[in-house]
Scaffold this active site. Structure first.
Site, PDB file in Angstrom:
ATOM      1  N   LYS A 185       0.845  -1.211   0.000  1.00 24.97           N
ATOM      2  CA  LYS A 185       0.000   0.000   0.000  1.00 24.97           C
ATOM      3  C   LYS A 185       0.877   1.256   0.000  1.00 24.97           C
ATOM      4  O   LYS A 185       0.594   2.217  -0.722  1.00 24.97           O
ATOM      5  CB  LYS A 185      -0.926  -0.028   1.222  1.00 24.97           C
ATOM      6  CG  LYS A 185      -1.668   1.267   1.482  1.00 24.97           C
ATOM      7  CD  LYS A 185      -2.566   1.678   0.331  1.00 24.97           C
ATOM      8  CE  LYS A 185      -3.158   3.057   0.585  1.00 24.97           C
ATOM      9  NZ  LYS A 185      -3.770   3.619  -0.621  1.00 24.97           N
ATOM     10  N   LYS A 222       1.174  11.807   5.229  1.00 24.82           N
ATOM     11  CA  LYS A 222       1.389  10.731   6.220  1.00 24.82           C
ATOM     12  C   LYS A 222       1.929   9.485   5.525  1.00 24.82           C
ATOM     13  O   LYS A 222       2.895   8.864   5.983  1.00 24.82           O
ATOM     14  CB  LYS A 222       0.044  10.465   6.922  1.00 24.82           C
ATOM     15  CG  LYS A 222      -0.041   9.275   7.830  1.00 24.82           C
ATOM     16  CD  LYS A 222      -0.714   8.068   7.205  1.00 24.82           C
ATOM     17  CE  LYS A 222      -2.129   8.279   6.741  1.00 24.82           C
ATOM     18  NZ  LYS A 222      -2.775   7.077   6.186  1.00 24.82           N
TER      19      LYS A 222
END
Ligand code: NAP
Length: 297
Positions: free
Chosen positions: A172, A237
């Protein structure tokens, strides 16, 4: 009646994903830190719980879809967290984007509490969340993946078991570091093109041949509508988690360092809640142009 699902985290993604779980006929309890977001889902037949622990009591599978590692710790741990409410053997499936170290640490804590744990982060964005066509990249045991798969298939079209705990998160983060890099390059290209006097319609058409992500995200820049599909704060992030994960295993990340700096400049301007494409505004300001296109032009 099939298994009871507790679904924690009803933000941009979770609020859409849970609707597909409900449509598939599962009994669903939901919980969100900001309670108001649960009301829309209550109207669709979900039961609303006031804490993650209360949502987890009696559930067969618990899904979490929250912002980042601190948010995940906040919903899983502590006296009002998911772990405190689960009966032994419950499967906890975290679909948030976190780093592999976080998944591994949470899986160890779940195991110590007598629970099962699967990481299952997603790609595809809001459209795929809405339509139930996400790509889901699971990490964990084959048994836990098999147990979660029917539920995951209500939310995703491509549901993959990548490997042991942490592998799903690494993939991911790879996907998102590529995405953030493409968007940064796209913004630089749009500013170069407009500064040179080119027509942005044809520019976008040709750039989209490089990546379908450009076709989906360029309209945000060209319209100047930076309302968040994927907030910049979350993209940053993910970039930071990719950088720290790369550091931990000794993988080079030259280009991503520059992407992080441009995103950092946009965050410093207060753009964190806006869409990740808003880095265009930083580049536009430096170049003294705007990559906008009048509707229909
Ligand atoms: P979002 O709209 O910002 O939702 C974040 C969720 O986390 C909200 O439910 C929020 O609760 C909750 N949360 C944040 N901090 C918390 C805390 N300290 N304690 C408890 N709950 C907390 O973001 P999103 O776009 O849905 O993203 C969710 C996850 O999916 C992120 O990991 C993101 O990176 C990932 N993701 C997003 C996309 C996308 O296109 N948007 C695509 C793939 C993956 P409140 O409602 O109270 O703020």
């Amino acid at each position: 009646m099939g298994p009871t699902v507790a679904f924690i985290g009803l933000g941009i993604m979770g609020g859409r994903m849970v609707k597909n779980v409900l449509k598939a006929g599962y009994a669903v309890r939901v919980q969100n830190r900001t309670m108001a977001k649960a009301e829309a889902v209550r109207a669709l037949g979900a039961t609303v719980a006031v804490t993650p622990r209360k949502a987890a009591v009696g559930a067969d599978i618990v899904v979490t879809m929250v912002a980042d590692p601190p948010a995940l710790a906040a919903v899983l741990e502590g006296p009002e967290g998911v772990f405190a409410g689960c009966r032994p053997g419950t499967l906890v499936v975290d679909m948030s984007t976190v780093d592999p170290a976080t998944s591994q640490a949470m899986a160890a804590k779940a195991k110590a509490a007598g629970l099962r744990y699967l990481e299952a982060p997603v790609t595809g964005g809001v459209g795929a969340a809405e339509q139930g066509t996400l790509t889901i990249m699971a990490g964990g045991s084959a048994e836990d993946f098999a147990a979660a798969k029917p539920l995951l298939e209500t939310m995703g079209k491509k549901v993959l078991h990548i490997g042991p705990m942490g592998y799903g998160s690494v993939l991911k983060l790879c996907a998102n570091l590529v995405g953030a890099s493409i968007i940064t390059s796209m913004n630089e290209a749009l500013v170069l093109a407009v500064k040179s006097g080119l027509d942005l319609g044809v520019v976008t058409e040709v750039l989209t041949e490089r990546s379908p992500l450009i076709g989906r995200t360029a309209p945000k820049v060209l319209s100047g509508d930076f309302s968040a599909n994927f907030p910049l704060k979350h993209s940053h992030k993910d970039v930071q988690l990719a950088l720290s994960t790369a550091r931990a295993v000794g993988a080079p990340m030259f280009a991503l360092g520059a992407v992080a700096q441009i995103q950092g400049a946009a965050l410093a301007k207060g753009f964190g809640e806006l869409d990740q494409t808003v880095t265009a505004r930083v580049l536009e300001e430096i170049a003294g142009v705007q990559a906008r296109k009048a509707p229909g032009a």
